[in-house]
Design a protein around this motif. Structure first.
Motif, PDB file in Angstrom:
ATOM      1  N   ALA A  20     -32.648 -19.793  -2.417  1.00 50.47           N
ATOM      2  CA  ALA A  20     -32.327 -20.088  -3.817  1.00 50.47           C
ATOM      3  C   ALA A  20     -31.948 -21.546  -4.034  1.00 50.47           C
ATOM      4  CB  ALA A  20     -31.203 -19.172  -4.305  1.00 50.47           C
ATOM      5  N   LYS A  21     -31.281 -22.142  -3.047  1.00 48.08           N
ATOM      6  CA  LYS A  21     -30.900 -23.547  -3.223  1.00 48.08           C
ATOM      7  C   LYS A  21     -31.891 -24.514  -2.584  1.00 48.08           C
ATOM      8  CE  LYS A  21     -27.375 -23.391   0.364  1.00 48.08           C
ATOM      9  NZ  LYS A  21     -25.974 -23.465   0.609  1.00 48.08           N
ATOM     10  N   GLY A  22     -33.044 -23.993  -2.140  1.00 46.41           N
ATOM     11  CA  GLY A  22     -34.112 -24.849  -1.631  1.00 46.41           C
ATOM     12  C   GLY A  22     -33.937 -25.271  -0.184  1.00 46.41           C
ATOM     13  N   ALA A  23     -32.926 -24.741   0.498  1.00 49.88           N
ATOM     14  CA  ALA A  23     -32.670 -25.149   1.881  1.00 49.88           C
ATOM     15  C   ALA A  23     -33.731 -24.644   2.847  1.00 49.88           C
ATOM     16  CB  ALA A  23     -31.294 -24.661   2.326  1.00 49.88           C
ATOM     17  N   THR A  76     -30.283 -16.905 -11.333  1.00 46.02           N
ATOM     18  CA  THR A  76     -29.943 -16.506 -12.704  1.00 46.02           C
ATOM     19  C   THR A  76     -28.573 -15.835 -12.804  1.00 46.02           C
ATOM     20  OG1 THR A  76     -31.114 -14.401 -12.469  1.00 46.02           O
ATOM     21  CG2 THR A  76     -32.354 -16.265 -13.387  1.00 46.02           C
ATOM     22  N   SER A  77     -27.894 -15.640 -11.664  1.00 50.51           N
ATOM     23  CA  SER A  77     -26.587 -14.976 -11.676  1.00 50.51           C
ATOM     24  C   SER A  77     -25.497 -15.871 -12.254  1.00 50.51           C
ATOM     25  CB  SER A  77     -26.193 -14.568 -10.253  1.00 50.51           C
ATOM     26  OG  SER A  77     -25.872 -15.720  -9.475  1.00 50.51           O
ATOM     27  N   GLY A  78     -25.731 -17.199 -12.214  1.00 60.11           N
ATOM     28  CA  GLY A  78     -24.715 -18.133 -12.676  1.00 60.11           C
ATOM     29  C   GLY A  78     -23.687 -18.462 -11.598  1.00 60.11           C
ATOM     30  N   LEU A  79     -23.795 -17.820 -10.448  1.00 50.93           N
ATOM     31  CA  LEU A  79     -22.865 -18.081  -9.351  1.00 50.93           C
ATOM     32  C   LEU A  79     -23.294 -19.337  -8.602  1.00 50.93           C
ATOM     33  CD1 LEU A  79     -22.561 -14.411  -8.042  1.00 50.93           C
ATOM     34  CD2 LEU A  79     -20.907 -15.658  -9.451  1.00 50.93           C
ATOM     35  N   GLU A  80     -22.356 -20.228  -8.364  1.00 56.81           N
ATOM     36  CA  GLU A  80     -22.661 -21.499  -7.708  1.00 56.81           C
ATOM     37  C   GLU A  80     -22.295 -21.495  -6.232  1.00 56.81           C
ATOM     38  OE1 GLU A  80     -24.198 -24.205  -9.073  1.00 56.81           O
ATOM     39  OE2 GLU A  80     -24.505 -22.994 -10.859  1.00 56.81           O
ATOM     40  N   LYS A  81     -21.189 -20.850  -5.876  1.00 53.45           N
ATOM     41  CA  LYS A  81     -20.700 -20.895  -4.504  1.00 53.45           C
ATOM     42  C   LYS A  81     -21.470 -19.921  -3.616  1.00 53.45           C
ATOM     43  CE  LYS A  81     -16.037 -22.380  -5.572  1.00 53.45           C
ATOM     44  NZ  LYS A  81     -14.614 -22.057  -5.486  1.00 53.45           N
ATOM     45  N   HIS A  82     -21.766 -20.401  -2.404  1.00 53.36           N
ATOM     46  CA  HIS A  82     -22.500 -19.598  -1.433  1.00 53.36           C
ATOM     47  C   HIS A  82     -21.806 -18.253  -1.179  1.00 53.36           C
ATOM     48  CE1 HIS A  82     -25.261 -19.043   1.978  1.00 53.36           C
ATOM     49  NE2 HIS A  82     -24.220 -18.586   2.644  1.00 53.36           N
ATOM     50  N   GLY A  83     -20.501 -18.279  -1.005  1.00 52.13           N
ATOM     51  CA  GLY A  83     -19.751 -17.047  -0.737  1.00 52.13           C
ATOM     52  C   GLY A  83     -19.850 -16.046  -1.872  1.00 52.13           C
ATOM     53  N   ASP A  84     -19.819 -16.538  -3.116  1.00 54.66           N
ATOM     54  CA  ASP A  84     -19.940 -15.646  -4.275  1.00 54.66           C
ATOM     55  C   ASP A  84     -21.343 -15.052  -4.351  1.00 54.66           C
ATOM     56  OD1 ASP A  84     -17.314 -16.218  -4.978  1.00 54.66           O
ATOM     57  OD2 ASP A  84     -17.881 -17.773  -6.421  1.00 54.66           O
ATOM     58  N   GLN A  85     -22.346 -15.871  -4.033  1.00 57.24           N
ATOM     59  CA  GLN A  85     -23.726 -15.379  -4.029  1.00 57.24           C
ATOM     60  C   GLN A  85     -23.917 -14.320  -2.939  1.00 57.24           C
ATOM     61  OE1 GLN A  85     -25.845 -19.056  -3.476  1.00 57.24           O
ATOM     62  NE2 GLN A  85     -25.669 -19.645  -5.627  1.00 57.24           N
TER      63      GLN A  85
END
Length: 183
Positions: free
Chosen positions: A64-67, A33-42
């Motif tokens: 979060a990305k299902g990995a 829900t943060s809206g952040l897409e990049k792994h580094g930003d997350q």
């Protein structure tokens, strides 16, 4: 291949809940829900805003990305498809790495396995049908015939080529122990 009784991911999840009061799924929802897409930003959000350590933040981002939905055994099976002769080499390596201390985390990825404490000290990668490359973080250690220096900026500073469980000899174990001690 993985020992379910000592699954480091499950231990991390339990410790995350115990230490923060939130499950990995609850944290993953915060990332989603943060809206952040990049792994580094997350990762930055979780580490800087919420004060989480690198290992927890990485676990949450991957969840979060299902990995994290791919079982560890499936990831290992994928890594060693067509390279099954290297499984005993990997198992000997993983057994020794875990023996270095109770704080060793084994993080199975799609193409490699990272061995870490506060940071990676070693990474194994099935490089070919007959060779497992063991990356080591031994900054400042001179290369030898077996201990090959990696290019600057590589994930590890050195690598050793392993073709059989016997290649994991006293010399390689000493390098692993030294890398563990530096992590």
């Amino acid at each position: 291949m993985a020992d379910k009784a000592s699954d480091p991911i499950e231990t991390m999840k339990a410790n995350l809940l115990k230490n923060t009061g939130k499950s990995v799924e609850a944290w993953a929802e915060i990332v989603k829900t943060s809206g952040l897409e990049k792994h580094g930003d997350q990762m930055k959000l979780l580490k800087e805003t919420h004060g989480l350590g690198h290992g927890y933040a990485n676990l949450i981002c991957h969840t979060a990305k299902g990995a994290m939905e791919t079982p560890e055994d499936d990831l290992l099976t994928g890594q060693f498809k067509g390279k099954e002769a290297l499984i005993p080499v990997y198992e000997a390596l993983a057994t020794f790495a875990r023996s270095l201390g109770p704080d060793v985390e084994v993080s199975v990825k799609k193409t490699s396995v990272a061995f870490r404490r506060s940071k990676n000290f070693a990474v194994s990668t099935p490089a070919s049908k007959s060779r497992l490359d063991l990356g080591l973080n031994l900054k400042g250690t001179p290369a030898t015939g077996r201990l090959i220096e990696e290019k600057p900026g590589a994930m590890c500073t050195h690598k050793v080529k392993l073709e059989s469980p016997g290649d994991l000899d006293a010399e390689v174990k000493a390098w692993l122990k030294e890398a563990y001690g530096r992590a």
